[in-house]
Scaffold this active site. Structure first.
Site, PDB file in Angstrom:
ATOM      1  N   THR A 160       0.828  45.723  73.690  1.00 19.86           N
ATOM      2  CA  THR A 160       0.901  46.106  75.106  1.00 19.86           C
ATOM      3  C   THR A 160       1.478  44.975  75.959  1.00 19.86           C
ATOM      4  O   THR A 160       2.430  45.173  76.722  1.00 19.86           O
ATOM      5  CB  THR A 160      -0.510  46.470  75.622  1.00 19.86           C
ATOM      6  OG1 THR A 160      -1.045  47.491  74.781  1.00 19.86           O
ATOM      7  CG2 THR A 160      -0.484  46.943  77.057  1.00 19.86           C
ATOM      8  N   ALA A 186      13.025  29.458  87.407  1.00 24.57           N
ATOM      9  CA  ALA A 186      12.584  28.495  86.388  1.00 24.57           C
ATOM     10  C   ALA A 186      13.547  27.321  86.274  1.00 24.57           C
ATOM     11  O   ALA A 186      13.198  26.282  85.721  1.00 24.57           O
ATOM     12  CB  ALA A 186      12.470  29.195  85.042  1.00 24.57           C
ATOM     13  N   ARG A 196       1.997  42.619  63.014  1.00 24.19           N
ATOM     14  CA  ARG A 196       1.385  42.968  61.720  1.00 24.19           C
ATOM     15  C   ARG A 196       2.285  43.903  60.939  1.00 24.19           C
ATOM     16  O   ARG A 196       2.463  43.784  59.747  1.00 24.19           O
ATOM     17  CB  ARG A 196       0.042  43.663  61.959  1.00 24.19           C
ATOM     18  CG  ARG A 196      -1.133  42.740  61.994  1.00 24.19           C
ATOM     19  CD  ARG A 196      -2.387  43.505  62.260  1.00 24.19           C
ATOM     20  NE  ARG A 196      -2.281  44.284  63.482  1.00 24.19           N
ATOM     21  CZ  ARG A 196      -3.262  44.458  64.354  1.00 24.19           C
ATOM     22  NH1 ARG A 196      -4.421  43.917  64.144  1.00 24.19           N
ATOM     23  NH2 ARG A 196      -3.084  45.192  65.431  1.00 24.19           N
ATOM     24  N   GLY A 217      -3.783  51.472  77.505  1.00 26.88           N
ATOM     25  CA  GLY A 217      -3.594  50.066  77.096  1.00 26.88           C
ATOM     26  C   GLY A 217      -4.460  49.096  77.883  1.00 26.88           C
ATOM     27  O   GLY A 217      -4.197  47.894  77.873  1.00 26.88           O
ATOM     28  N   LYS A 258     -14.266  36.021  80.981  1.00 27.74           N
ATOM     29  CA  LYS A 258     -13.467  35.626  82.150  1.00 27.74           C
ATOM     30  C   LYS A 258     -14.304  34.814  83.134  1.00 27.74           C
ATOM     31  O   LYS A 258     -13.832  33.822  83.698  1.00 27.74           O
ATOM     32  CB  LYS A 258     -12.894  36.877  82.822  1.00 27.74           C
ATOM     33  CG  LYS A 258     -11.884  37.608  81.948  1.00 27.74           C
ATOM     34  CD  LYS A 258     -11.634  39.012  82.466  1.00 27.74           C
ATOM     35  CE  LYS A 258     -10.600  39.746  81.637  1.00 27.74           C
ATOM     36  NZ  LYS A 258     -10.554  41.193  81.911  1.00 27.74           N
TER      37      LYS A 258
HETATM   38  P1  NAP Z   1      -2.337  44.814  71.329  1.00 30.00           P
HETATM   39  O1  NAP Z   1      -1.625  45.867  72.057  1.00 30.00           O
HETATM   40  O2  NAP Z   1      -3.376  45.206  70.335  1.00 30.00           O
HETATM   41  O3  NAP Z   1      -1.225  43.909  70.599  1.00 30.00           O
HETATM   42  C1  NAP Z   1      -1.562  42.923  69.652  1.00 30.00           C
HETATM   43  C2  NAP Z   1      -0.285  42.482  68.967  1.00 30.00           C
HETATM   44  O4  NAP Z   1      -0.583  41.420  68.077  1.00 30.00           O
HETATM   45  C3  NAP Z   1       0.366  43.589  68.109  1.00 30.00           C
HETATM   46  O5  NAP Z   1       1.759  43.528  68.241  1.00 30.00           O
HETATM   47  C4  NAP Z   1      -0.059  43.230  66.695  1.00 30.00           C
HETATM   48  O6  NAP Z   1       0.872  43.652  65.736  1.00 30.00           O
HETATM   49  C5  NAP Z   1      -0.079  41.724  66.773  1.00 30.00           C
HETATM   50  N1  NAP Z   1      -0.986  41.118  65.795  1.00 30.00           N
HETATM   51  C6  NAP Z   1      -2.330  41.216  65.749  1.00 30.00           C
HETATM   52  N2  NAP Z   1      -2.822  40.519  64.707  1.00 30.00           N
HETATM   53  C7  NAP Z   1      -1.748  39.959  64.081  1.00 30.00           C
HETATM   54  C8  NAP Z   1      -1.586  39.142  62.944  1.00 30.00           C
HETATM   55  N3  NAP Z   1      -2.649  38.724  62.237  1.00 30.00           N
HETATM   56  N4  NAP Z   1      -0.347  38.773  62.600  1.00 30.00           N
HETATM   57  C9  NAP Z   1       0.728  39.177  63.300  1.00 30.00           C
HETATM   58  N5  NAP Z   1       0.649  39.961  64.406  1.00 30.00           N
HETATM   59  C10 NAP Z   1      -0.587  40.343  64.794  1.00 30.00           C
HETATM   60  O7  NAP Z   1      -3.046  43.783  72.314  1.00 30.00           O
HETATM   61  P2  NAP Z   1      -2.711  43.537  73.857  1.00 30.00           P
HETATM   62  O8  NAP Z   1      -3.388  44.577  74.674  1.00 30.00           O
HETATM   63  O9  NAP Z   1      -1.271  43.289  74.025  1.00 30.00           O
HETATM   64  O10 NAP Z   1      -3.543  42.191  74.128  1.00 30.00           O
HETATM   65  C11 NAP Z   1      -3.097  40.957  73.645  1.00 30.00           C
HETATM   66  C12 NAP Z   1      -3.964  39.847  74.204  1.00 30.00           C
HETATM   67  O11 NAP Z   1      -3.890  39.877  75.614  1.00 30.00           O
HETATM   68  C13 NAP Z   1      -5.456  39.966  73.877  1.00 30.00           C
HETATM   69  O12 NAP Z   1      -6.001  38.681  73.739  1.00 30.00           O
HETATM   70  C14 NAP Z   1      -6.041  40.635  75.106  1.00 30.00           C
HETATM   71  O13 NAP Z   1      -7.404  40.337  75.326  1.00 30.00           O
HETATM   72  C15 NAP Z   1      -5.185  40.001  76.183  1.00 30.00           C
HETATM   73  N6  NAP Z   1      -5.057  40.776  77.422  1.00 30.00           N
HETATM   74  C16 NAP Z   1      -4.705  42.082  77.359  1.00 30.00           C
HETATM   75  C17 NAP Z   1      -4.561  42.781  78.550  1.00 30.00           C
HETATM   76  C18 NAP Z   1      -4.170  44.234  78.554  1.00 30.00           C
HETATM   77  O14 NAP Z   1      -4.168  44.838  79.636  1.00 30.00           O
HETATM   78  N7  NAP Z   1      -3.843  44.843  77.431  1.00 30.00           N
HETATM   79  C19 NAP Z   1      -4.763  42.136  79.759  1.00 30.00           C
HETATM   80  C20 NAP Z   1      -5.115  40.783  79.776  1.00 30.00           C
HETATM   81  C21 NAP Z   1      -5.258  40.107  78.597  1.00 30.00           C
HETATM   82  P3  NAP Z   1       1.191  45.227  65.481  1.00 30.00           P
HETATM   83  O15 NAP Z   1       1.882  45.686  66.736  1.00 30.00           O
HETATM   84  O16 NAP Z   1       2.064  45.255  64.302  1.00 30.00           O
HETATM   85  O17 NAP Z   1      -0.144  45.881  65.296  1.00 30.00           O
HETATM   86  N1  HSE Z   2      -9.579  44.895  78.618  1.00 27.32           N
HETATM   87  C1  HSE Z   2      -9.341  44.070  79.756  1.00 27.32           C
HETATM   88  C2  HSE Z   2      -9.755  44.817  81.002  1.00 27.32           C
HETATM   89  C3  HSE Z   2      -7.898  43.706  79.800  1.00 27.32           C
HETATM   90  O1  HSE Z   2      -9.969  46.038  80.933  1.00 27.32           O
HETATM   91  O2  HSE Z   2      -9.890  44.199  82.061  1.00 27.32           O
HETATM   92  C4  HSE Z   2      -7.575  42.687  80.872  1.00 27.32           C
HETATM   93  O3  HSE Z   2      -8.145  41.460  80.589  1.00 27.32           O
END
Ligand code: NAP
Ligand code: HSE
Length: 434
Positions: free
Chosen positions: A19, A39, A51, A193, A211
């Site tokens: 995401t 920048a 993955r 997401g 947080k």
């Molecule tokens: P996500 O959609 O689950 O994406 C995770 C990505 O990491 C995927 O591309 C996955 O590969 C890859 N991945 C996971 N394990 C791996 C491994 N061992 N080797 C290689 N690639 C790997 O997660 P996300 O929502 O983007 O969130 C990412 C981070 O941002 C997390 O720490 C989350 O807490 C943080 N965050 C998310 C949000 C949000 O709104 N989503 C907001 C703030 C912070 P595949 O695609 O092949 O599965």
């Molecule tokens: N899962 C988290 C939320 C993503 O819902 O706030 C942002 O950190």
């Protein structure tokens, strides 16, 4: 690292293309030219680790090298900055450590990693003079970390109160506005997401506690104290509670609260009744908002999208731009280490909303209010709800003035011992945040 004194592109390696990772690519594809101007040099993503390389991911930049080996990204000569967007703790930790040890700046959105392992990682960053930046880890797209450690740098901060989990706020808003059942709203938040890979992190309050841990450390100079955060999720809130709170002039929000109290710091995450007139009570859906109390500029409030691909990627890229400019990154960047103790939840002070299921017998209200009076707990409102059929149980709702948690717990225990009170009293704290 490539030469920062010329206009050579800053080359980014992404660990994760989900995401948020895809949000980084789409913002760069749309706004790359203006970002490069700000920048002082272009920013290009040269490598990404995933993955599953067979997964469909929309339009990818030409020449992007995709691998299943995150360490190959960290070690690549074509990567100047490592951006960790994979989630988890142990797995990303090894890659973040390796990047910092190699002197490469790291940007992460991973609040779980920093809340639990941050002390060691920030030490490593200092030892190797490599920035470890994390704007996206708190409140998604809101520049809250910058606001706290830069914008409020002249202040002594006394309180933080924030809606810092978008999924919880989305769930409570849908329950309030549409009466949608909890499970259905959670499934929708996952589809959009917003939720963590393990959504219990959201609904049990763990993500908000991660947080809050980071914010409290920056604000008060205390060590990262995740294990000391009192944590309750949204699961205890029912549609009835939302309705009864509204009748009393309140909305229920899931808040992270860190507050100076009598020489210590309260650190707590829980559903909270807020007067409808307050800023935080009017923040809905996936939006986040935080109010800081301070000695010079106070209160200040910050509002915006707390989750979602591009919103979070906006904060990730803000950190990348800082790195491209060669900005010095101060680690957590709080005041000098303080000896403030984190207080046990029993010392916290707040008002309380109580919902009791009681038998339709004479004297039940008198018995309940007698317990509160004896404990010196002032009642601000008490309502007995209509009885569906003569003799059937009914709900009693009580709002109290602020009182220390241990006093309220003792009173609730006494109420539970009454024959006319059914098991399971709902207790939600009431706060004023402005
Ligand atoms: P996500 O959609 O689950 O994406 C995770 C990505 O990491 C995927 O591309 C996955 O590969 C890859 N991945 C996971 N394990 C791996 C491994 N061992 N080797 C290689 N690639 C790997 O997660 P996300 O929502 O983007 O969130 C990412 C981070 O941002 C997390 O720490 C989350 O807490 C943080 N965050 C998310 C949000 C949000 O709104 N989503 C907001 C703030 C912070 P595949 O695609 O092949 O599965
Ligand atoms: N899962 C988290 C939320 C993503 O819902 O706030 C942002 O950190």
């Amino acid at each position: 690292m490539s030469d920062q004194t010329n206009n050579a592109p800053l080359r980014v390696g992404l660990l994760g293309l989900g995401t948020v990772g895809q949000g980084v690519l789409s913002i760069l594809a749309r706004n790359g030219a203006s970002i490069a101007e700000r920048a002082g040099r272009p920013i290009t993503v040269t490598m990404a680790a995933v993955r599953d390389t067979a997964k469909s991911r929309g339009d990818l930049p030409e020449g992007l090298d995709i691998t299943t080996d995150p360490m190959a990204v960290v070690n690549s000569d074509s990567v100047d900055v490592v951006v960790e967007l994979m989630g988890g703790i142990e797995t990303p930790e090894q890659f973040v450590r390796a990047a910092l040890q190699a002197g490469k700046p790291v940007v992460t959105a991973n609040k779980a990693l920093l809340a639990l392992r941050g002390e060691a990682l920030f030490d490593l960053a200092r030892q190797h003079n490599a920035p470890l930046a994390f704007e996206a880890a708190v409140a998604g797209g809101i520049p809250l970390i910058k606001a706290l450690r830069e914008g409020l740098a002249a202040n002594v901060v006394s309180s933080i109160a924030g809606i810092i989990n978008g999924t919880c706020n989305y769930i409570l808003t849908q329950m309030d506005e549409a009466g949608t059942p909890f499970a259905d709203v959670l499934a929708e938040a996952q589809r959009l997401g917003y939720a963590e890979a393990d959504p219990s992190f959201d609904i049990d309050g763990i993500d908000a506690a991660h947080k809050l841990t980071l914010l409290a450390s920056i604000a008060f100079g205390i060590p990262l104290s995740f294990d000391k955060v009192h944590c309750e999720g949204v699961g205890l809130v029912s549609v009835d509670d939302i309705r009864y709170a509204a009748e009393l002039g309140y909305r229920i929000k899931h808040l992270g609260i860190a507050r100076l109290n009598n020489g210590g710091v309260e650190l707590r995450v829980h559903p909270t009744l807020l007067p409808k007139s307050e800023l935080l009570a009017n923040v809905n859906g996936v939006l986040n908002a935080t109010v800081f109390g301070a000695d010079a500029a106070s209160p200040t409030g910050y509002f915006g999208p707390g989750a979602g691909g591009e919103a979070t990627a906006s904060a990730v890229l803000a950190d990348v731009v800082d790195i491209a400019r060669g900005a010095s990154m101060p680690g957590l960047g709080g005041p000098a280490a303080s000896d403030l103790a984190v207080l046990p939840i029993e010392d916290a002070v707040s008002g309380h909303y109580l919902r009791l299921r009681v038998a339709d017998v004479p004297g039940v209200l008198t018995a309940i209010s007698g317990i509160l009076a004896q404990a010196q707990i002032s009642i601000e409102a008490i309502n007995q709800k209509e009885i569906a059929n003569p003799g059937s149980d009914t709900n009693v709702v009580i709002l109290t003035a602020p009182v220390q948690e241990r006093t309220m717990r003792a009173a609730v225990e006494q109420m539970m011992a009454l024959d006319s009170v059914r098991p399971g009293i709902t207790r939600i704290r009431v706060e004023h945040t402005q």
